[in-house]
Design a protein around this motif. Structure first.
Motif, PDB file in Angstrom:
ATOM      1  N   ARG A 204     -21.885   1.097  -8.847  1.00 30.11           N
ATOM      2  CA  ARG A 204     -21.803   0.007  -9.530  1.00 30.11           C
ATOM      3  C   ARG A 204     -22.043  -1.204  -8.669  1.00 30.11           C
ATOM      4  NH1 ARG A 204     -16.952   2.899 -10.795  1.00 30.11           N
ATOM      5  NH2 ARG A 204     -17.030   3.840 -12.512  1.00 30.11           N
ATOM      6  N   ALA A 205     -21.656  -2.355  -8.983  1.00 29.52           N
ATOM      7  CA  ALA A 205     -21.942  -3.682  -8.290  1.00 29.52           C
ATOM      8  C   ALA A 205     -21.511  -3.491  -6.805  1.00 29.52           C
ATOM      9  CB  ALA A 205     -21.329  -4.662  -8.632  1.00 29.52           C
ATOM     10  N   VAL A 206     -22.580  -3.863  -5.911  1.00 33.12           N
ATOM     11  CA  VAL A 206     -22.160  -3.960  -4.399  1.00 33.12           C
ATOM     12  C   VAL A 206     -20.871  -4.450  -3.910  1.00 33.12           C
ATOM     13  CG1 VAL A 206     -23.139  -4.025  -1.994  1.00 33.12           C
ATOM     14  CG2 VAL A 206     -24.664  -3.348  -3.884  1.00 33.12           C
ATOM     15  N   PRO A 207     -20.007  -4.353  -3.302  1.00 34.22           N
ATOM     16  CA  PRO A 207     -18.653  -4.717  -3.140  1.00 34.22           C
ATOM     17  C   PRO A 207     -19.124  -5.748  -1.892  1.00 34.22           C
ATOM     18  CG  PRO A 207     -18.470  -2.460  -2.262  1.00 34.22           C
ATOM     19  CD  PRO A 207     -19.849  -2.709  -2.804  1.00 34.22           C
ATOM     20  N   ILE A 208     -19.731  -6.908  -2.123  1.00 35.87           N
ATOM     21  CA  ILE A 208     -20.055  -7.876  -1.115  1.00 35.87           C
ATOM     22  C   ILE A 208     -18.909  -8.226  -0.184  1.00 35.87           C
ATOM     23  CG2 ILE A 208     -21.324  -9.907  -0.438  1.00 35.87           C
ATOM     24  CD1 ILE A 208     -23.208  -7.594  -1.244  1.00 35.87           C
ATOM     25  N   VAL A 212     -18.001  -7.942   3.661  1.00 31.17           N
ATOM     26  CA  VAL A 212     -17.980  -9.024   4.583  1.00 31.17           C
ATOM     27  C   VAL A 212     -16.716  -9.248   5.657  1.00 31.17           C
ATOM     28  CG1 VAL A 212     -17.807 -11.689   4.706  1.00 31.17           C
ATOM     29  CG2 VAL A 212     -19.646 -10.647   3.331  1.00 31.17           C
ATOM     30  N   THR A 213     -15.614  -8.656   4.905  1.00 29.90           N
ATOM     31  CA  THR A 213     -14.380  -8.603   5.687  1.00 29.90           C
ATOM     32  C   THR A 213     -14.043  -7.373   6.418  1.00 29.90           C
ATOM     33  OG1 THR A 213     -13.125  -7.988   3.327  1.00 29.90           O
ATOM     34  CG2 THR A 213     -13.598 -10.602   3.871  1.00 29.90           C
ATOM     35  N   CYS A 214     -15.068  -6.526   6.440  1.00 28.50           N
ATOM     36  CA  CYS A 214     -14.849  -5.163   6.868  1.00 28.50           C
ATOM     37  C   CYS A 214     -15.213  -5.260   8.467  1.00 28.50           C
ATOM     38  CB  CYS A 214     -15.660  -4.139   6.127  1.00 28.50           C
ATOM     39  SG  CYS A 214     -15.461  -2.225   6.651  1.00 28.50           S
ATOM     40  N   LEU A 215     -14.384  -5.097   9.344  1.00 30.42           N
ATOM     41  CA  LEU A 215     -14.514  -5.095  10.663  1.00 30.42           C
ATOM     42  C   LEU A 215     -15.134  -3.771  11.269  1.00 30.42           C
ATOM     43  CD1 LEU A 215     -11.156  -6.392  12.031  1.00 30.42           C
ATOM     44  CD2 LEU A 215     -13.284  -7.715  12.011  1.00 30.42           C
ATOM     45  N   PRO A 216     -15.004  -2.579  10.667  1.00 32.66           N
ATOM     46  CA  PRO A 216     -15.618  -1.487  11.005  1.00 32.66           C
ATOM     47  C   PRO A 216     -17.251  -1.619  10.819  1.00 32.66           C
ATOM     48  CG  PRO A 216     -13.890  -0.471  10.214  1.00 32.66           C
ATOM     49  CD  PRO A 216     -13.653  -2.335   9.750  1.00 32.66           C
ATOM     50  N   ASP A 410     -12.268   2.342   1.743  1.00 34.01           N
ATOM     51  CA  ASP A 410     -11.699   2.127   0.545  1.00 34.01           C
ATOM     52  C   ASP A 410     -12.827   1.601  -0.587  1.00 34.01           C
ATOM     53  OD1 ASP A 410      -9.426   3.202   1.212  1.00 34.01           O
ATOM     54  OD2 ASP A 410      -8.268   1.215   1.529  1.00 34.01           O
ATOM     55  N   TRP A 411     -13.422   0.581  -0.238  1.00 38.40           N
ATOM     56  CA  TRP A 411     -14.503  -0.022  -0.914  1.00 38.40           C
ATOM     57  C   TRP A 411     -15.673   0.682  -1.290  1.00 38.40           C
ATOM     58  CZ3 TRP A 411     -18.876  -0.413   1.728  1.00 38.40           C
ATOM     59  CH2 TRP A 411     -18.741  -0.710   3.199  1.00 38.40           C
ATOM     60  N   ALA A 412     -15.823   1.865  -0.741  1.00 41.82           N
ATOM     61  CA  ALA A 412     -17.021   2.810  -0.766  1.00 41.82           C
ATOM     62  C   ALA A 412     -16.478   4.157  -1.294  1.00 41.82           C
ATOM     63  CB  ALA A 412     -17.370   3.217   0.809  1.00 41.82           C
TER      64      ALA A 412
END
Length: 420
Positions: A204-208, A212-216, A410-412
């Protein structure tokens, strides 16, 4: 997905997925040869045009006299031709960059559905090594083709390879193994079972915001930034460094200038084989392998670069170090470069595009900084360039080792919609 999934051994080098890796290797080979061939051909093109102009001026009697009495007009026309050539190169480069950028990042979308976790390093490095091998070939034969057959044949030959590559891509490459008409049942089951934990439905929509907040993810981006910083300097200023310090014009030796690329191609493939060997034998965890090869790919080139100013008087040692820098640097291909396939396979193509963007920014900054530093004082300038590059590499390495992960974020993950 930090652990190593236990999957049944599927068909190996004679399998379809390795055939796809070879086609992508050929694709990357074609893209880099077409990019570099433009630089070679434009020089031959300009030289040929100038020779024809001088020849015509010396054989046409009255016309020659008129031309000899109008040197200013000739210089103006040469300037206009040069300006047009520069504009043409910029336009072609821009089109090439847009098209090839999409082709390169799109490969990771394919591997997200075709590469079993224990074979990702091998498959992606086999495909990616085509760029280094292509650079080696074009530097060896590009000038020879131009001299023996004429500069148009550079475009004819490598343009034809592009057509063959497109034909192979459209007929053999499929989005996933489930829809490929030629894949064996055994290989299909092996790939599908190994990727069973990964989402396969359309995203679905890209979790921008989450990205942005993902350190890995930032660890990967900064890894690309550090990796491209030093590599761009070496590949851009290699002839200048050799010719000035060792009084050898490396541009007159295509084989010598291409040696770093064959070393890079070899290290890329060997690194992928070793990485997947460590995973398949349960010797190391996935994140450990990624950090190990990232560390080798950033630390070893830094050591070689820092050592260069101190061995400048030795031709042999300098050449060896210049070959080792891009060679060892490509060990990163089994580290953070394919890490997006571990943490977010659904968005691998999108994230690889952003990662390449960080690499391009690093290349622009490092090239500009290098030009400024060596213009002040050549020897001390190069020493500062190498120390700065090592510092950038160490920053990227420390950040990646600290925050890098190999678990599916998680967001992926696939979201299951439920109705209340």
């Amino acid at each position: 997905m930090d652990g190593k999934p236990a999957t049944r051994k599927g068909p190996d080098f004679c399998s379809l997925r390795y055939g796809l890796a070879l086609i992508m290797h050929f694709s990357n080979f074609t893209m880099i040869t077409q990019r570099v061939s433009l630089s070679i051909a434009i020089i031959a093109m300009v030289n040929t045009t100038q020779q024809h102009a001088l020849s015509n001026a010396s054989t046409e009697g009255p016309v020659a006299d008129a031309l000899n009495n109008s040197s200013i007009s000739i210089k103006e026309s040469d300037t206009k031709a040069a300006d047009f050539g520069v504009i043409l190169v910029i336009v072609v480069r821009t089109v090439q960059g847009m098209a090839q950028g999409m082709a390169w990042t799109g490969q990771f979308t394919i591997w997200a559905k075709w590469a079993p976790p224990l074979e990702r390093s091998k498959l992606t490095t086999i495909a990616g090594s085509g760029s280094a091998f292509g650079s080696f070939i074009i530097l060896c034969v590009g000038g020879l083709i131009s001299q023996a057959l004429g500069w148009p044949f550079i475009f004819y030959i490598f343009g034809s390879t592009g057509c063959v590559c497109c034909l192979l891509w459209f007929t053999v490459i499929y989005d996933d193994p489930m829809h490929h008409p030629c894949i064996s049942v055994r290989e299909k089951e092996h790939i599908v079972s190994s990727l069973a934990q990964q989402p396969s439905s359309p995203r679905r929509a890209v979790p921008i915001k989450a990205m942005v907040t993902c350190l890995p993810l930032w660890a990967i981006f900064l890894g690309f930034f550090s990796h491209f910083w030093l590599c761009t300097i070496i590949l851009t200023y290699l002839p200048t460094y050799i010719s000035t310090l060792l009084h050898v014009n490396i541009r007159d030796s295509g084989v010598l200038s291409s040696l770093p690329f064959i070393a890079a191609a070899s290290c890329t493939i060997l690194g992928g084989q070793l990485a997947d060997f460590l995973l398949s034998r349960n010797l190391l965890r996935l994140i450990t392998v990624r950090k190990l090869f990232s560390s080798l790919g950033l630390l070893l080139p830094s050591i070689c670069a820092v050592a260069l100013p101190f061995v400048a008087s030795s031709y042999v040692i300098t050449i060896i170090l210049l070959i080792l820098i891009p060679g060892t640097s490509n060990l990163c291909d089994s580290g953070f470069i394919i890490n997006t396939l571990d943490i977010a396979p659904r968005y691998a193509s999108f994230l690889m595009g952003i990662s390449r963007g960080f690499g391009l920014i690093a290349g622009i900054i490092s090239s500009t900084a290098t030009g400024f530093l060596i213009s002040q004082d050549f020897e001390s300038g190069w020493r500062n360039v190498f120390f700065l590059s090592a510092a950038v590499n160490m920053f990227g390495l420390v950040f990646y080792v600290t925050f890098g992960q190999a678990e599916l974020q998680d967001w992926a993950k696939e979201r299951t919609l439920t109705r209340l």
